[in-house]
Design an enzyme around this catalytic site. Structure first.
Site, PDB file in Angstrom:
ATOM      1  CG  ASP A 197      -1.735   1.240   1.371  1.00 33.17           C
ATOM      2  OD1 ASP A 197      -1.589   2.154   0.518  1.00 33.17           O
ATOM      3  OD2 ASP A 197      -2.540   1.311   2.317  1.00 33.17           O
ATOM      4  CB  VAL A 198       2.163   3.489  -2.729  1.00 32.86           C
ATOM      5  CG1 VAL A 198       2.757   2.435  -3.653  1.00 32.86           C
ATOM      6  CG2 VAL A 198       0.851   4.035  -3.267  1.00 32.86           C
TER       7      VAL A 198
ATOM      8  CE1 TYR B 186      -5.077  10.825 -11.778  1.00 26.89           C
ATOM      9  CE2 TYR B 186      -5.508  12.680 -13.235  1.00 26.89           C
ATOM     10  CZ  TYR B 186      -4.877  11.482 -12.981  1.00 26.89           C
ATOM     11  OH  TYR B 186      -4.045  10.941 -13.921  1.00 26.89           O
TER      12      TYR B 186
END
Lengths: 246, 248
Positions: free
Chosen positions: B63-64, B156
């Site tokens: 999980d970055v 985003y």
């Protein structure tokens, strides 16, 4: 086995600086080069250095600011090399003059040599490549100064900004014909043009950039040009590759 | 003879989209690849396709957005590959939600994965490369949306603008260690992320209208050339720059 085996290209401003480094770099990757320069003897020196290294090159004199001379250049190069696949536009000048002292003549000279020349060369080479039905690659040397501006070089800055916009427009137009046209902004490299326009203190500053602590050499630029001349960049149309922050 | 023979690479988000084709392309050029993804079976699936093609790869679950998870994945990868020379950070998420309806949890999740994840991965790999003393190459996926904005994807767009500015800084900071860190903005590409939240009709409409000059929307494979440029010697004098594949 070079990256450009069998390709035939024209490099303008090939007698010195980035044009010379690109001529040598492209030839080392297997391309045959028409080295174009206003000063024929400098173009001949580059061409003979290429031949001495085992490559193939011809030298052609041209004033890139003149449409008829550019047409002659492209005709001669196509005849001599058999075809044209690549064009690298390096020809340009950078006189330093404050706006308030700048003559209209100097302004026009910089625009003609730096900007209108690219219209002539890109148009003539595009016609040649389309006639061949082959597709091709063009790289125009712009500059971060075309975005950030440059004190006492408003004509140079304007011409380089125009090249970025011109390249974006023809990148789309010529994309239809399988031609990739892109621009590169190399950042300050150790060329005669840079030296003539930069005082010693600024050269010292450039030589000590905190991240690489050295002045970029003309041959350091060639990798980016090779990227733009090979299939690695085949989906790249009208973009500007900045090698340094503007 | 590949141009990355002997190199050791990590690709995040390697289960699908860009990360998958990049993992495969780096391996084709001779690199051994640690394929990172939050979906373990997805990472292993990509690694299997690499091995089936004769390359070397290993799948790593990570999980970055979680510091401990990134450190564990880095240790695991270094052990498997013997070091790291290249890291390509593709992991990211995008949702389509108007700002006025956006829950803070969604905002935080996108920023955590897309931006904080980039920081954690770059920090971990920079430390590793500096310890090795070998230099290296880092490529971060940003987006033209980080410059132009993106309607219904404010989180985003903000995360990708953050990636641009972060990478510019990272590029200068790690350059003295012989590391080139740069970012890439691929433009609209036919990936699962791009298709997310769109009907097939909307996807087709984008494919026909977005790119007048080559008459098609980008395929993930189109990114391979620019990535190979940024992980090779050709880009050795580029530090913290952003390579736009399409006009943003």
């Amino acid at each position: 086995m070079g990256l450009l085996d069998g390709k035939k290209g024209i490099v303008t401003g090939g007698g010195s600086g980035l044009g010379r480094a690109n001529s040598l770099g492209l030839a080392a990757e297997g391309a045959e080069i028409a080295v174009a320069d206003l000063r024929l003897e400098t173009a001949q020196k580059t061409a003979s250095d290429i031949v001495a290294a085992g490559g193939k090159a011809v030298a052609i004199q041209v004033d890139v600011s003149k449409g008829d001379e550019v047409q002659t250049l492209v005709d001669k190069a196509a005849e001599s090399l058999g075809r044209i696949d690549l064009l690298v536009n390096c020809a340009g000048i950078l006189p330093k003059t404050p706006l308030i002292d700048m003559s209209e003549e100097e302004w026009r000279r910089v625009m003609d040599i730096n900007m209108t020349s690219m219209f002539f060369t890109c148009r003539a080479v595009a016609r040649q490549i389309i006639a061949q039905g082959s597709g091709g690659k063009m790289v125009n040397f712009a500059s971060g100064r075309g975005v950030s501006g440059m004190e006492n070089a408003s004509h140079y800055s304007a011409s380089k900004g125009a090249i970025i916009a011109f390249t974006a427009a023809i990148g789309m137009e010529l994309g239809h014909h399988g031609i990739n046209v892109n621009a590169v902004c190399p950042g300050a490299a150790d060329t005669p043009m840079m030296r003539s326009a930069t005082d010693d203190a600024s050269v010292e500053f450039l030589s000590n950039a905190p991240y690489n602590r050295r002045l970029v050499k003309p041959e350091d630029i060639v990798g980016s040009v090779l990227f733009l001349l090979t299939d690695l960049s085949k989906e790249y149309y009208g973009q500007t590759l900045f090698m340094k922050a503007t | 003879m590949g141009q990355l023979d002997g190199k050791r690479a990590i690709v995040t988000g390697g289960a699908s989209g860009f990360g998958k084709v990049i993992s495969q392309a780096l391996a084709r050029e001779g690199a051994s690849v640690a394929v990172w993804d939050v979906r373990k079976e997805g990472a292993e699936g990509t690694a299997k396709t690499v091995e089936a093609a004769g390359g070397k790869a290993t799948g790593v679950a990570v999980d970055v957005s979680d510091s401990a998870s990134v450190q564990m994945a880095m240790a695991q990868s270094v052990e498997a590959l013997g070091g790291v020379d290249i890291m390509v950070n593709c992991a990211g998420v995008m949702y389509r939600t108007p700002i006025i309806e956006m829950p803070v949890e969604e905002w935080t999740q996108v920023i955590s994965i897309n931006l904080t994840g980039m920081f954690l991965c770059c920090q971990a790999v920079s430390r590793q490369m500096i310890e090795q003393g070998t230099g290296g190459k880092i490529v971060n996926f940003a987006s033209g949306r980080g410059v132009t904005g993106s309607v219904n994807s404010a989180h985003y767009a903000a995360s990708k603008g953050g990636v641009l500015a972060f990478t510019t800084t990272l590029g200068m900071e790690v350059a003295p260690h012989g590391i080139n860190a740069n970012s890439i903005c691929p433009g609209a590409t036919d990936t699962p992320m791009m298709r997310g939240g769109l009907t097939e009709e909307q996807v087709q409409s984008r494919m026909s209208s977005d790119v007048p000059y080559n008459k098609r929307i980008g395929k993930p494979e189109d990114i391979i050339g620019p990535i190979l440029f940024l992980v090779s010697e050709s880009s050795k004098d580029m530090y913290g720059q952003t390579l736009f594949i399409k006009t943003p």
